[in-house]
Design an enzyme around this catalytic site. Structure first.
Site, mmCIF file in Angstrom:
data_model
loop_
_atom_site.group_PDB
_atom_site.id
_atom_site.type_symbol
_atom_site.label_atom_id
_atom_site.label_comp_id
_atom_site.label_asym_id
_atom_site.label_seq_id
_atom_site.Cartn_x
_atom_site.Cartn_y
_atom_site.Cartn_z
ATOM 1 N N ASP A 56 -50.543 3.746 9.946
ATOM 2 C CA ASP A 56 -49.221 3.125 9.877
ATOM 3 C C ASP A 56 -49.380 1.875 9.012
ATOM 4 O OD1 ASP A 56 -46.980 1.494 10.441
ATOM 5 O OD2 ASP A 56 -46.740 2.413 12.411
ATOM 6 N N GLY A 78 -43.877 4.039 2.728
ATOM 7 C CA GLY A 78 -42.812 3.058 2.935
ATOM 8 C C GLY A 78 -41.480 3.741 3.121
ATOM 9 N N SER A 116 -39.642 1.614 -8.062
ATOM 10 C CA SER A 116 -38.429 2.427 -8.184
ATOM 11 C C SER A 116 -37.497 1.867 -9.250
ATOM 12 C CB SER A 116 -37.703 2.434 -6.836
ATOM 13 O OG SER A 116 -36.395 2.956 -6.975
ATOM 14 N N ASN A 117 -36.683 2.755 -9.789
ATOM 15 C CA ASN A 117 -35.620 2.327 -10.715
ATOM 16 C C ASN A 117 -34.691 1.316 -10.043
ATOM 17 O OD1 ASN A 117 -32.809 3.912 -10.050
ATOM 18 N ND2 ASN A 117 -34.545 5.137 -9.383
ATOM 19 N N TYR A 141 -33.753 -2.403 -0.575
ATOM 20 C CA TYR A 141 -34.830 -1.498 -0.996
ATOM 21 C C TYR A 141 -35.353 -1.869 -2.394
ATOM 22 C CZ TYR A 141 -36.691 2.920 -2.901
ATOM 23 O OH TYR A 141 -37.454 3.864 -3.521
HETATM 24 C C1 15L Z 1 -35.341 6.163 -5.243
HETATM 25 O O1 15L Z 1 -36.021 5.178 -5.405
HETATM 26 C C2 15L Z 1 -35.369 6.931 -3.971
HETATM 27 O O2 15L Z 1 -36.637 6.927 -3.365
HETATM 28 C C3 15L Z 1 -34.870 8.341 -4.123
HETATM 29 O O3 15L Z 1 -34.620 8.866 -2.844
HETATM 30 C C4 15L Z 1 -33.628 8.422 -4.999
HETATM 31 O O4 15L Z 1 -32.558 7.765 -4.350
HETATM 32 C C5 15L Z 1 -33.924 7.780 -6.338
HETATM 33 O O5 15L Z 1 -34.403 6.475 -6.183
HETATM 34 C C6 15L Z 1 -32.709 7.766 -7.273
HETATM 35 O O6 15L Z 1 -32.370 6.705 -7.793
HETATM 36 O O7 15L Z 1 -32.152 8.823 -7.517
#
Ligand code: 15L
Length: 277
Positions: A56, A78, A116-117, A141
């Site tokens: 975890d 995460g 992430s984007n 997020y």
């Molecule tokens: C992300 O970062 C997410 O993890 C994924 O579930 C999608 O929501 C993706 O972005 C997205 O932007 O399509």
């Protein structure tokens, strides 16, 4: 063979039971015999040949045990979408800190971090951005992913860990809608980027976009190309499917202006002109 290219080295994949873990596990297993999967709970379809260690991210002792003897980490673990603050705080802020700190203590050489984007989701769709722009997170997020990138820079500069942050778009067999025509990445192309992070001799600290060869891309991924990335996936091959799905979804007056889509429109109380599309 240098240590970094030794295929038997122990590579720990966190979040292995999640969506991206499930799509990339078989591809990684065929490349890296020393692959170790980790998550809170084992993937339901764990194969007898796959090695799994439960951990975890909020429990430093469990992480230390999972990372013992590891050469490299692919950190997918995460919370993977927007969530309540405490959920994001525990899984993506505390959890990411615990991960990098456990990596440092274990002498890990390389970390590939699934950013992430959504760390840059408030950039307008009409603007093409590189990896050197100021972050513009579109959600709690997204903030946690920007935090992870900053933490990666700290551990690269201060402790010499080779860190690759991948601002992943949307991973899957094909783009789900019109927005994803710009940000889609196939599992095979994502594994190509993992390999660059795990093996390329020039990595110190990098931020790369996790996108296939998409004609409608909003991102300049020239650094990834310079490191040898040659994506095979082309979102345009799936345009008809994406447009058909989009017609079912309908318009989002705020989200459609920004790269992050619904992550931007959720809880939005600003004037779109002030948000700057
Ligand atoms: C992300 O970062 C997410 O993890 C994924 O579930 C999608 O929501 C993706 O972005 C997205 O932007 O399509």
């Amino acid at each position: 063979m240098t240590d970094a290219l030794d295929p038997s080295r122990r590579i720990v994949v966190t979040g292995a039971a999640g969506g991206i873990g499930g799509m990339t596990r078989p591809l990684l297993a065929s490349l890296y015999p020393g692959l170790v999967l980790s998550d809170r709970v084992a993937p339901a379809d764990l194969k007898p040949a796959e090695k799994f260690v439960a951990a975890d991210l909020t429990q430093p002792d469990e992480l230390a045990a999972a990372l013992a003897g590891a050469h490299s980490i692919v950190h997918l673990g995460g919370h993977s979408v927007e969530g309540a603050w405490d959920q994001i705080l525990q899984a993506n802020i505390v959890g990411c800190y615990n991960l990098f700190e456990a990596a440092r203590r274990a002498g890990v050489k390389r970390v590939v971090f699934a950013s992430s984007n959504h760390a840059v989701g408030f950039y307008p769709r009409k603007r093409k951005i590189g990896t050197d722009v100021t972050v513009r997170p579109d959600s709690r997020y997204g903030v946690s992913k920007a935090f992870g990138e900053a933490l990666g820079a700290l551990y690269a500069d201060k402790h010499g860990i080779a860190v690759t942050c991948l601002r992943i778009g949307n991973v899957g067999p094909r783009p789900l809608d019109v927005r994803r025509l710009s940000i889609w990445i196939s599992p095979e192309d994502l594994v190509q980027l993992f390999r660059i992070g795990l093996e390329h001799p020039d990595i110190r600290f990098e931020i790369l976009y996790g996108a296939s060869d998409n004609a409608a891309s909003w991102w300049d991924n020239s650094r990834a190309r310079a490191l040898g990335y040659r994506p095979a996936g082309k979102a345009e091959d799936h345009r008809a499917h994406a447009e058909a799905e989009q017609a079912r979804i309908g318009p989002d007056p705020v989200g459609d202006l920004f790269q992050g889509g619904t992550f931007c429109s959720a809880e939005f109380t600003n004037d779109v002109k002030r948000a700057g599309p």
